[in-house]
Design a protein around this motif. Structure first.
Motif, mmCIF file in Angstrom:
data_model
loop_
_atom_site.group_PDB
_atom_site.id
_atom_site.type_symbol
_atom_site.label_atom_id
_atom_site.label_comp_id
_atom_site.label_asym_id
_atom_site.label_seq_id
_atom_site.Cartn_x
_atom_site.Cartn_y
_atom_site.Cartn_z
ATOM 1 N N TYR A 35 43.720 45.435 46.025
ATOM 2 C CA TYR A 35 43.979 44.166 45.573
ATOM 3 C C TYR A 35 42.849 43.190 46.598
ATOM 4 C CZ TYR A 35 47.454 44.573 42.171
ATOM 5 O OH TYR A 35 48.412 45.014 40.957
ATOM 6 N N GLN A 37 42.212 38.980 47.633
ATOM 7 C CA GLN A 37 42.675 37.533 47.667
ATOM 8 C C GLN A 37 41.597 36.845 48.337
ATOM 9 O OE1 GLN A 37 46.489 36.481 49.683
ATOM 10 N NE2 GLN A 37 46.734 35.055 48.083
ATOM 11 N N GLY A 40 42.730 31.034 49.515
ATOM 12 C CA GLY A 40 43.521 29.619 48.491
ATOM 13 C C GLY A 40 43.365 30.388 47.239
ATOM 14 N N GLN A 41 43.039 31.465 46.694
ATOM 15 C CA GLN A 41 43.057 31.842 45.401
ATOM 16 C C GLN A 41 44.326 33.032 45.249
ATOM 17 O OE1 GLN A 41 41.164 30.472 43.022
ATOM 18 N NE2 GLN A 41 40.554 29.312 44.978
ATOM 19 N N LYS A 42 44.430 33.441 44.168
ATOM 20 C CA LYS A 42 45.473 34.574 43.612
ATOM 21 C C LYS A 42 45.047 35.625 44.209
ATOM 22 C CE LYS A 42 46.326 32.319 39.127
ATOM 23 N NZ LYS A 42 46.611 32.594 37.693
ATOM 24 N N VAL A 43 46.193 36.376 44.164
ATOM 25 C CA VAL A 43 45.762 38.095 44.546
ATOM 26 C C VAL A 43 45.305 38.863 43.153
ATOM 27 C CG1 VAL A 43 47.270 40.005 45.344
ATOM 28 C CG2 VAL A 43 47.623 37.959 46.395
ATOM 29 N N GLU A 44 44.290 39.369 43.255
ATOM 30 C CA GLU A 44 43.817 39.885 42.005
ATOM 31 C C GLU A 44 43.519 41.440 42.278
ATOM 32 O OE1 GLU A 44 40.222 37.320 40.730
ATOM 33 O OE2 GLU A 44 39.969 37.764 42.923
ATOM 34 N N PHE A 45 43.905 42.110 41.078
ATOM 35 C CA PHE A 45 43.824 43.507 41.072
ATOM 36 C C PHE A 45 42.390 44.108 40.868
ATOM 37 C CE2 PHE A 45 44.723 47.828 39.599
ATOM 38 C CZ PHE A 45 44.054 48.325 38.690
ATOM 39 N N ASN A 103 56.283 50.316 39.632
ATOM 40 C CA ASN A 103 55.436 49.153 39.701
ATOM 41 C C ASN A 103 55.664 48.057 40.589
ATOM 42 O OD1 ASN A 103 53.654 49.327 37.266
ATOM 43 N ND2 ASN A 103 55.628 49.927 36.205
ATOM 44 N N LEU A 105 55.114 47.243 44.154
ATOM 45 C CA LEU A 105 54.052 47.409 45.004
ATOM 46 C C LEU A 105 54.249 47.205 46.537
ATOM 47 C CD1 LEU A 105 50.984 45.706 43.298
ATOM 48 C CD2 LEU A 105 51.476 47.961 43.317
ATOM 49 N N LEU B 102 49.050 44.536 38.268
ATOM 50 C CA LEU B 102 49.933 43.265 38.128
ATOM 51 C C LEU B 102 49.015 42.281 38.165
ATOM 52 C CD1 LEU B 102 52.777 43.846 40.888
ATOM 53 C CD2 LEU B 102 52.750 44.592 38.383
ATOM 54 N N PHE B 104 49.085 38.279 39.184
ATOM 55 C CA PHE B 104 50.113 37.293 40.243
ATOM 56 C C PHE B 104 49.782 35.925 39.714
ATOM 57 C CE2 PHE B 104 51.885 39.830 43.621
ATOM 58 C CZ PHE B 104 51.197 41.048 43.323
ATOM 59 N N GLY B 105 50.774 35.120 40.216
ATOM 60 C CA GLY B 105 50.452 33.509 40.091
ATOM 61 C C GLY B 105 49.857 33.334 41.368
ATOM 62 N N LYS B 106 49.500 31.829 41.421
ATOM 63 C CA LYS B 106 48.919 31.662 42.414
ATOM 64 C C LYS B 106 49.801 31.129 43.645
ATOM 65 C CE LYS B 106 45.219 28.364 43.952
ATOM 66 N NZ LYS B 106 44.369 27.342 43.824
#
Lengths: 116, 114
Positions: A35, A37, A40-45, A103, A105, B102, B104-106
């Motif tokens: 993942y 990040q 300042g942003q979201k955690v992204e897959f 699921n 993590l 997943l 995720f929200g911010k």
């Protein structure tokens, strides 16, 4: 308690250079993930990996990215030619194959990549 | 597209009070929802998972509710402490995605003042 370990904790590189981020997942886990990040942003897959092949990848995970499990313990993320927008925190994670935690993590502490 | 929204970017409360964080989702019918804690410069740490058939889940001072009609989860920390200060993330398994994929929200950054 078992943990996911990542190295390096911080890497600074020049644009266009190749970078390899390393991870040691939890030993009895079979699914591995990267993942990212951006600050300042979201955690992204980015990508999931099982049985020595990519299980799923996001649109972020383009041809510049690759993953590998070169031995029985390490799981790596390679960025072939880094761009400024690759600057982010990269998190490795792992899960068991099946069961209640499949699921849920477990993340590593992250590798901060700064591209100049 | 599937979206997760955590309405408050930041929440400041006094020690001892109950913190309540909100997570809303759209275009989605998840089987379960997860909450994670993230400290600055660290990876998310799993806290709780609640399934669609569970109205409420508790773990020590933490409580999560899940309302599939409202498409909302509430995360409560009772008797909050300064050590609870962190960013709290909600997460859902991406619809049609594989294991571990997943969204995720911010996050909501909680600050507990002594």
């Amino acid at each position: 308690e078992p943990e996911v370990t990542q190295t390096p904790s911080h890497q600074v590189t020049q644009m266009g250079q190749e970078v390899i981020l390393r991870c040691v997942p939890i030993s009895n886990h079979l699914y591995f993930y990267w993942y990212r990040q951006i600050l300042g942003q979201k955690v992204e897959f980015l990508v999931s990996f099982y049985n020595n092949e990519i299980s799923e990848k996001s649109e972020i995970f383009d041809d510049q990215f690759s993953v590998e499990r070169p031995d029985g313990s390490n799981f790596t993320l390679k960025i072939r030619s880094t761009k400024l927008e690759d600057s982010a925190m990269y998190f490795c994670a792992s899960t068991p194959y099946v069961g209640a935690g499949a699921n849920v993590l477990t993340f590593g502490a992250g590798s901060r990549l700064t591209v100049l | 597209s599937q979206k997760i929204e955590q309405n408050s970017e930041a929440l400041n409360i006094q020690e001892g009070k109950t913190a309540t964080l909100t997570c809303n989702y759209t275009n989605y019918s998840p089987a379960y929802l997860q909450w994670y804690r993230q400290d600055p410069g660290r990876g998310p740490v799993f806290l709780l998972l609640i399934r669609e058939n569970e109205k409420e889940k508790r773990k020590e001072r933490l409580k999560v509710t899940f309302d599939t009609t409202l498409k909302q989860s509430l995360f409560h920390i009772t008797a909050s402490q300064p050590a609870d200060s962190a960013t709290y993330l909600c997460a859902l398994l991406r619809g049609g995605g594989s294991q571990g994929n997943l969204i995720f929200g911010k996050g909501t950054k909680l600050s507990v003042k002594p």
